[in-house]
Design a protein around this motif. Sequence first.
Motif, PDB file in Angstrom:
ATOM      1  N   ALA A  15       1.599  -6.871  -1.197  1.00 14.39           N
ATOM      2  CA  ALA A  15       2.089  -5.650  -0.559  1.00 14.39           C
ATOM      3  C   ALA A  15       3.555  -5.831  -0.207  1.00 14.39           C
ATOM      4  O   ALA A  15       4.041  -6.962  -0.090  1.00 14.39           O
ATOM      5  N   ASP A  54       6.589  -4.373   2.636  1.00 15.30           N
ATOM      6  CA  ASP A  54       6.680  -3.823   3.977  1.00 15.30           C
ATOM      7  C   ASP A  54       8.150  -3.640   4.311  1.00 15.30           C
ATOM      8  O   ASP A  54       9.036  -4.052   3.551  1.00 15.30           O
ATOM      9  N   ASN A  91       1.592  -1.129  -2.898  1.00 15.37           N
ATOM     10  CA  ASN A  91       0.526  -1.277  -1.900  1.00 15.37           C
ATOM     11  C   ASN A  91      -0.752  -0.531  -2.270  1.00 15.37           C
ATOM     12  O   ASN A  91      -1.852  -1.034  -2.023  1.00 15.37           O
ATOM     13  N   TYR A  95       4.198   2.473   4.894  1.00 18.49           N
ATOM     14  CA  TYR A  95       3.330   1.314   5.098  1.00 18.49           C
ATOM     15  C   TYR A  95       2.017   1.746   5.738  1.00 18.49           C
ATOM     16  O   TYR A  95       0.933   1.334   5.302  1.00 18.49           O
ATOM     17  N   THR A 126      -0.118   3.782   3.142  1.00 16.12           N
ATOM     18  CA  THR A 126      -0.748   2.958   2.098  1.00 16.12           C
ATOM     19  C   THR A 126      -1.883   2.117   2.660  1.00 16.12           C
ATOM     20  O   THR A 126      -2.947   1.985   2.042  1.00 16.12           O
ATOM     21  N   LYS A 127      -1.672   1.545   3.841  1.00 18.47           N
ATOM     22  CA  LYS A 127      -2.706   0.682   4.407  1.00 18.47           C
ATOM     23  C   LYS A 127      -3.907   1.492   4.899  1.00 18.47           C
ATOM     24  O   LYS A 127      -5.034   0.985   4.924  1.00 18.47           O
TER      25      LYS A 127
END
Length: 269
Positions: free
Chosen positions: A97, A99, A127, A180, A183-184
């Motif tokens: 990933a 960040d 990601n 971020y 995507t997470k």
Amino acid sequence: MMNDIYKKFDLSDKIAVLTGVAGQLGSEYARTLLAAGAKVVGLDVFPDNPKGKLNDIKSGNFMSLQTDITSKDSLEHALSKTIDHFGVPHILINNAAIDAPPNASATDTGRFEEYPESSWDAMMDVNLKGTFLCCQVFGKAMADNQSGSIINISSIYGILSPDQRIYEYKKDQFFKPVTYSVTKSGILNLTRYLATYWAKEGVRVNTLTLAGVFNNQDEKFLKNYTQKVPLGRMANPDEYNGAIIFLASDASSYMTGANLVLDGGYSCW
């Protein structure tokens, strides 16, 4: 009885594919999987990243492949190499990933209204699309083989909004960027979707949600961040290894579609 418990965590003769292997945590996972008996194929677009110290791994059970997880052709090449060298994989850890850390460029950490479309696209590609493609390529091989465990790595910022107050001490304006978190968060439902989709094929799919890891961050950031953590500190790099072994092994054989959170209690408040 005790020996039976230990056997649950044994990964002997298992083949694990690990993305982002050359990063701070990826290299930890690789060494842990090897110690548990697994054969490990580490994928990274920059395998020579000094963070991972992969050249220090002296094991015939480890293979590193330069791979672009945003390219299906690159991943299919990696799968072919994995099968030729070790066999069909049993474990996939989607760890890679990108960040925007506290020292990221001002372009990527400005106000939401000016956040660059190019930055959105780049993080989405790695990601989320990268995880999707890895699941397509390696997950299919597992499903065809009627066995497997997929571990998708997420973040507390996938279940909570970043607390932007942590960064208010900075001289220049800083916002943890939106992509971020998006995507997470997307990882969570990709996991649930695949857990139900591949259940009959014997492939388990779980999310491992992590908090911040100590990496010599500046003192003011550490103070602000750790005030939000009941355990009062960031994670050490080796503190997620146990969860990796648990999710990869038969110790979690009845667990799929779940989200295992290791955050020092961050998400409790």
